[in-house]
Design a protein around this motif. Structure first.
Motif, PDB file in Angstrom:
ATOM      1  N   ARG A 104       0.458  11.851   9.211  1.00  0.00           N
ATOM      2  CA  ARG A 104       0.319  12.046   7.771  1.00  0.00           C
ATOM      3  C   ARG A 104       0.772  10.822   6.967  1.00  0.00           C
ATOM      4  NH1 ARG A 104       2.473  17.076   9.581  1.00  0.00           N
ATOM      5  NH2 ARG A 104       4.589  16.520   8.963  1.00  0.00           N
ATOM      6  N   TYR A 105       0.072  10.597   5.877  1.00  0.00           N
ATOM      7  CA  TYR A 105       0.478   9.634   4.867  1.00  0.00           C
ATOM      8  C   TYR A 105      -0.161  10.096   3.568  1.00  0.00           C
ATOM      9  CZ  TYR A 105      -4.070   7.898   6.403  1.00  0.00           C
ATOM     10  OH  TYR A 105      -5.378   7.800   6.779  1.00  0.00           O
ATOM     11  N   THR A 106       0.182   9.463   2.450  1.00  0.00           N
ATOM     12  CA  THR A 106      -0.317   9.942   1.154  1.00  0.00           C
ATOM     13  C   THR A 106      -1.482   9.080   0.685  1.00  0.00           C
ATOM     14  OG1 THR A 106       0.881   8.561  -0.410  1.00  0.00           O
ATOM     15  CG2 THR A 106       2.125  10.332   0.621  1.00  0.00           C
ATOM     16  N   PHE A 107      -2.232   9.594  -0.255  1.00  0.00           N
ATOM     17  CA  PHE A 107      -3.283   8.823  -0.901  1.00  0.00           C
ATOM     18  C   PHE A 107      -2.918   8.537  -2.356  1.00  0.00           C
ATOM     19  CE2 PHE A 107      -5.567  10.664   2.658  1.00  0.00           C
ATOM     20  CZ  PHE A 107      -6.346   9.594   3.091  1.00  0.00           C
ATOM     21  N   GLY A 108      -1.685   8.841  -2.712  1.00  0.00           N
ATOM     22  CA  GLY A 108      -1.253   8.654  -4.082  1.00  0.00           C
ATOM     23  C   GLY A 108      -0.433   7.398  -4.242  1.00  0.00           C
ATOM     24  N   THR A 109       0.602   7.493  -5.057  1.00  0.00           N
ATOM     25  CA  THR A 109       1.477   6.363  -5.339  1.00  0.00           C
ATOM     26  C   THR A 109       2.843   6.621  -4.738  1.00  0.00           C
ATOM     27  OG1 THR A 109       0.313   5.962  -7.411  1.00  0.00           O
ATOM     28  CG2 THR A 109       2.489   4.960  -7.174  1.00  0.00           C
ATOM     29  N   ALA A 110       3.381   5.641  -4.039  1.00  0.00           N
ATOM     30  CA  ALA A 110       4.699   5.787  -3.431  1.00  0.00           C
ATOM     31  C   ALA A 110       5.784   5.798  -4.504  1.00  0.00           C
ATOM     32  CB  ALA A 110       4.948   4.652  -2.448  1.00  0.00           C
ATOM     33  N   ILE A 111       6.883   6.447  -4.208  1.00  0.00           N
ATOM     34  CA  ILE A 111       8.055   6.430  -5.086  1.00  0.00           C
ATOM     35  C   ILE A 111       8.819   5.134  -4.821  1.00  0.00           C
ATOM     36  CG2 ILE A 111      10.218   7.578  -5.667  1.00  0.00           C
ATOM     37  CD1 ILE A 111       8.927  10.187  -4.653  1.00  0.00           C
ATOM     38  N   ASN A 112       9.055   4.353  -5.859  1.00  0.00           N
ATOM     39  CA  ASN A 112       9.789   3.096  -5.695  1.00  0.00           C
ATOM     40  C   ASN A 112      11.287   3.366  -5.603  1.00  0.00           C
ATOM     41  OD1 ASN A 112       7.464   1.524  -5.834  1.00  0.00           O
ATOM     42  ND2 ASN A 112       7.574   1.337  -8.059  1.00  0.00           N
ATOM     43  N   VAL A 113      11.917   2.776  -4.593  1.00  0.00           N
ATOM     44  CA  VAL A 113      13.367   2.885  -4.431  1.00  0.00           C
ATOM     45  C   VAL A 113      13.944   1.482  -4.302  1.00  0.00           C
ATOM     46  CG1 VAL A 113      13.316   5.179  -3.394  1.00  0.00           C
ATOM     47  CG2 VAL A 113      13.128   3.179  -1.928  1.00  0.00           C
ATOM     48  N   ARG A 306       4.376 -10.711  -1.942  1.00  0.00           N
ATOM     49  CA  ARG A 306       3.747  -9.581  -2.610  1.00  0.00           C
ATOM     50  C   ARG A 306       3.210  -8.580  -1.591  1.00  0.00           C
ATOM     51  NH1 ARG A 306       0.279 -11.891  -7.654  1.00  0.00           N
ATOM     52  NH2 ARG A 306      -0.171  -9.660  -7.733  1.00  0.00           N
ATOM     53  N   GLU A 307       3.133  -7.321  -2.021  1.00  0.00           N
ATOM     54  CA  GLU A 307       2.713  -6.249  -1.118  1.00  0.00           C
ATOM     55  C   GLU A 307       1.340  -6.510  -0.514  1.00  0.00           C
ATOM     56  OE1 GLU A 307       2.331  -1.352  -1.086  1.00  0.00           O
ATOM     57  OE2 GLU A 307       2.576  -2.436  -2.980  1.00  0.00           O
ATOM     58  N   GLU A 308       0.412  -7.038  -1.316  1.00  0.00           N
ATOM     59  CA  GLU A 308      -0.954  -7.256  -0.825  1.00  0.00           C
ATOM     60  C   GLU A 308      -1.059  -8.381   0.198  1.00  0.00           C
ATOM     61  OE1 GLU A 308      -0.927  -8.881  -5.185  1.00  0.00           O
ATOM     62  OE2 GLU A 308       0.066  -7.312  -3.986  1.00  0.00           O
ATOM     63  N   GLY A 350       7.046  -0.656  12.567  1.00  0.00           N
ATOM     64  CA  GLY A 350       6.056  -1.696  12.822  1.00  0.00           C
ATOM     65  C   GLY A 350       5.607  -2.308  11.508  1.00  0.00           C
ATOM     66  N   HIS A 351       4.546  -3.128  11.557  1.00  0.00           N
ATOM     67  CA  HIS A 351       3.912  -3.612  10.313  1.00  0.00           C
ATOM     68  C   HIS A 351       2.418  -3.806  10.597  1.00  0.00           C
ATOM     69  CE1 HIS A 351       3.948  -7.956  11.601  1.00  0.00           C
ATOM     70  NE2 HIS A 351       5.084  -7.618  12.171  1.00  0.00           N
ATOM     71  N   LEU A 352       1.633  -2.916  10.002  1.00  0.00           N
ATOM     72  CA  LEU A 352       0.195  -2.871  10.263  1.00  0.00           C
ATOM     73  C   LEU A 352      -0.658  -3.330   9.083  1.00  0.00           C
ATOM     74  CD1 LEU A 352      -0.119   0.335  12.447  1.00  0.00           C
ATOM     75  CD2 LEU A 352      -0.884  -1.952  13.053  1.00  0.00           C
ATOM     76  N   ASP A 353      -0.034  -3.660   7.956  1.00  0.00           N
ATOM     77  CA  ASP A 353      -0.759  -4.357   6.904  1.00  0.00           C
ATOM     78  C   ASP A 353      -0.797  -5.826   7.329  1.00  0.00           C
ATOM     79  OD1 ASP A 353      -0.784  -1.948   5.570  1.00  0.00           O
ATOM     80  OD2 ASP A 353       0.842  -2.478   4.196  1.00  0.00           O
ATOM     81  N   SER A 354      -1.949  -6.276   7.822  1.00  0.00           N
ATOM     82  CA  SER A 354      -2.048  -7.613   8.421  1.00  0.00           C
ATOM     83  C   SER A 354      -1.587  -8.697   7.453  1.00  0.00           C
ATOM     84  CB  SER A 354      -3.494  -7.889   8.831  1.00  0.00           C
ATOM     85  OG  SER A 354      -3.947  -6.937   9.767  1.00  0.00           O
ATOM     86  N   VAL A 355      -0.856  -9.683   7.997  1.00  0.00           N
ATOM     87  CA  VAL A 355      -0.370 -10.801   7.181  1.00  0.00           C
ATOM     88  C   VAL A 355      -1.567 -11.544   6.595  1.00  0.00           C
ATOM     89  CG1 VAL A 355       0.873 -12.997   7.249  1.00  0.00           C
ATOM     90  CG2 VAL A 355       1.760 -11.012   8.503  1.00  0.00           C
ATOM     91  N   GLU A 401      -6.587  -4.668   3.931  1.00  0.00           N
ATOM     92  CA  GLU A 401      -6.773  -3.690   2.852  1.00  0.00           C
ATOM     93  C   GLU A 401      -6.050  -2.376   3.119  1.00  0.00           C
ATOM     94  OE1 GLU A 401      -8.280  -4.230   0.002  1.00  0.00           O
ATOM     95  OE2 GLU A 401      -8.828  -6.297   0.534  1.00  0.00           O
ATOM     96  N   ARG A 402      -5.449  -2.230   4.275  1.00  0.00           N
ATOM     97  CA  ARG A 402      -4.814  -0.964   4.664  1.00  0.00           C
ATOM     98  C   ARG A 402      -3.768  -0.516   3.653  1.00  0.00           C
ATOM     99  NH1 ARG A 402      -0.079  -0.121   7.426  1.00  0.00           N
ATOM    100  NH2 ARG A 402       0.118   1.787   8.684  1.00  0.00           N
ATOM    101  N   TRP A 403      -3.044  -1.451   3.026  1.00  0.00           N
ATOM    102  CA  TRP A 403      -1.953  -1.118   2.117  1.00  0.00           C
ATOM    103  C   TRP A 403      -2.430  -0.329   0.900  1.00  0.00           C
ATOM    104  CZ3 TRP A 403      -1.761  -2.864  -2.986  1.00  0.00           C
ATOM    105  CH2 TRP A 403      -2.711  -3.831  -3.330  1.00  0.00           C
ATOM    106  N   ARG A 404      -3.734  -0.407   0.588  1.00  0.00           N
ATOM    107  CA  ARG A 404      -4.253   0.307  -0.580  1.00  0.00           C
ATOM    108  C   ARG A 404      -4.361   1.813  -0.336  1.00  0.00           C
ATOM    109  NH1 ARG A 404      -6.491  -3.287  -4.262  1.00  0.00           N
ATOM    110  NH2 ARG A 404      -7.002  -5.371  -3.453  1.00  0.00           N
ATOM    111  N   THR A 405      -4.717   2.207   0.884  1.00  0.00           N
ATOM    112  CA  THR A 405      -5.010   3.614   1.156  1.00  0.00           C
ATOM    113  C   THR A 405      -3.971   4.311   2.021  1.00  0.00           C
ATOM    114  OG1 THR A 405      -6.390   2.936   3.026  1.00  0.00           O
ATOM    115  CG2 THR A 405      -7.495   3.294   0.914  1.00  0.00           C
ATOM    116  N   MET A 406      -3.244   3.572   2.840  1.00  0.00           N
ATOM    117  CA  MET A 406      -2.214   4.175   3.680  1.00  0.00           C
ATOM    118  C   MET A 406      -0.869   3.964   3.000  1.00  0.00           C
ATOM    119  SD  MET A 406      -1.729   4.003   7.807  1.00  0.00           S
ATOM    120  CE  MET A 406      -3.250   4.906   8.056  1.00  0.00           C
ATOM    121  N   VAL A 407      -0.406   4.987   2.300  1.00  0.00           N
ATOM    122  CA  VAL A 407       0.729   4.866   1.393  1.00  0.00           C
ATOM    123  C   VAL A 407       1.884   5.721   1.900  1.00  0.00           C
ATOM    124  CG1 VAL A 407       1.488   5.159  -0.990  1.00  0.00           C
ATOM    125  CG2 VAL A 407      -0.885   4.517  -0.515  1.00  0.00           C
TER     126      VAL A 407
END
Length: 413
Positions: A104-113, A306-308, A350-355, A401-407
């Motif tokens: 599971r993961y969300t399609f919305g916006t993450a809560i910033n901490v 940056r996140e992207e 891990g880290h799956l949002d490719s550098v 582009e994974r960071w946009r949809t896997m939140v």
């Protein structure tokens, strides 16, 4: 099938007093007890076997000749039955994970901490004060014990170390066997990374510069190990001076690391052999780490990242049976940010949002691992020696582009 009436009649016959009871009532009681015990054991064995069989139905099997191994039941307190699958492509890597519909993961916006703010002082007293203040933060963190700290070390020192690693960015790299190359690259279906640690004679900080040397010495000092013991509550910790699997990393464009939990003891084997989960190393293999791996420390050295641009550190939640997987937290790899977490069989990361830095900058970090001689205080570490355990299917999901949809639920920005 035997009917209920027939079963009842059969049970009645088994437990009726035999003829010799009239001669020896004690002998009859012993006989009856043995029969009852046998039936109970048979029922338990059948139930446990069915549970393991059910679990195996959801196991990813990468190869028909994969070897199966069972972890100890005590891990979950109610019977573990976890099965590991030998991965055919990696150096002893293992495969296991939940079915797709339990991820599971969300399609919305993450809560910033926010990260915890460090004092930027390296003295024993400052470190101990911080550790005592945030020990409960560490022990109560989700999805497993961890803490993210900004500016634990002086900002100028972190910045100087970043510059030293940047200066080596364009030096040549090769596979681990390429002794003449500065960086050692490792590429498998589960990850693509470039580093300096983990190879004999290849962990000297001096090749980078004085600031990197100072950080190496600090993170491996008795003063810092004492800080970790106070913060985490884990006693008898020791640093790995050889930094096997750790050290400096400079991960270039396209780099990633699939979701996994780390080896508990690392083994090297003779050519043609792979380590398998076992209580002791198999003939031809030997343990090369100084005990049981208990803590990871990751220090990031990326200014204005940056996140992207990918490369964010991901923490995923699961249970001792790996029956589900949920994206819990993302940590951006910013300059002078440190992540410390307990290594267990459920600390999936891990880290799956490719550098994907727009100007080709590498994702820079330092990694340090800490060990104990025993694991008596940690039920979430199996006594079976194993290498990294990867969650199946996730490596194929990596992308820029994974960071946009896997939140995740939370993001530390």
């Amino acid at each position: 099938e035997v009917s209920a009436a027939a079963e009842e009649s059969s049970a009645s016959a088994w437990f009726s007093w035999p003829k010799f009871c009239s001669a020896s009532k004690l002998l009859c009681i012993v006989f009856t007890s043995i029969v009852v015990l046998g039936l109970c054991c048979s029922a338990f064995a059948s139930s446990y076997s069915n549970g393991v069989s059910e679990l195996l139905n959801s196991v990813y099997v990468p190869d028909v000749a994969a070897r199966r191994h069972r972890c100890r039941p005590e891990i979950s307190g109610a019977g573990c039955g976890t099965q590991f699958e030998q991965h055919p492509h990696g150096a002893g890597e293992l495969m296991y994970g939940p079915p797709k519909h339990r991820q599971r993961y969300t399609f919305g916006t993450a809560i910033n901490v926010s990260a915890t703010r460090g004092a930027g002082h390296l003295s024993h007293s400052a470190l101990q004060d911080f550790a005592r203040r945030y020990a409960s933060t560490y022990s109560s963190a989700d999805p497993y014990k961890h803490i993210v700290i900004d500016n634990l070390v002086p900002e100028a020192l972190a910045h100087a170390c970043m510059k030293e690693l940047q200066a080596k960015h364009y030096l040549p790299s090769s596979s681990a066997s390429g002794a003449s190359s500065f960086w050692k690259s490792r590429s498998t279906p589960m990850g693509a990374k470039r580093g300096r640690g983990g190879y004999p004679g290849n962990t000297q900080a001096e090749v980078f510069g004085p600031s990197t040397v100072r950080l190496f010495d600090f993170f491996q000092s008795r003063r810092f190990v004492a800080f970790l013991e106070t913060l985490t509550g884990i006693r008898n910790l020791t640093a790995d001076s050889r930094m096997i699997g750790g050290g400096p990393f400079s991960i270039v464009k396209g780099g990633f690391l699939s979701l996994h939990t780390d080896f508990n003891k690392h083994q090297t084997c003779q050519k043609g052999l792979l380590p398998i989960p076992n209580n002791e190393p198999i003939p031809g293999c030997r343990v090369v780490t100084p005990g049981w791996r208990r803590l990871n420390l990751l220090m990031y050295l990326n200014e204005g990242w940056r996140e992207e641009w990918g490369g964010s550190f991901e923490l995923w939640e699961t249970d001792p049976r790996y029956s589900f997987l949920q994206y819990s937290k993302k940590v951006l790899p910013l300059l002078n940010r440190i992540a410390i977490f307990s290594v267990t069989d459920v600390s999936i990361h891990g880290h799956l949002d490719s550098v994907n830095h727009p100007h080709g900058e590498a994702r820079k970090s330092l990694s340090f691992y800490y060990y104990t001689p025993t694991i008596d205080d940690e039920p979430l570490i199996t006594p079976l020696l194993h290498e990294s355990i990867y969650m199946p299917g996730h490596a194929a999901l990596r992308s820029v582009e994974r960071w946009r949809t896997m939140v995740p639920k939370y993001t530390v920005r």
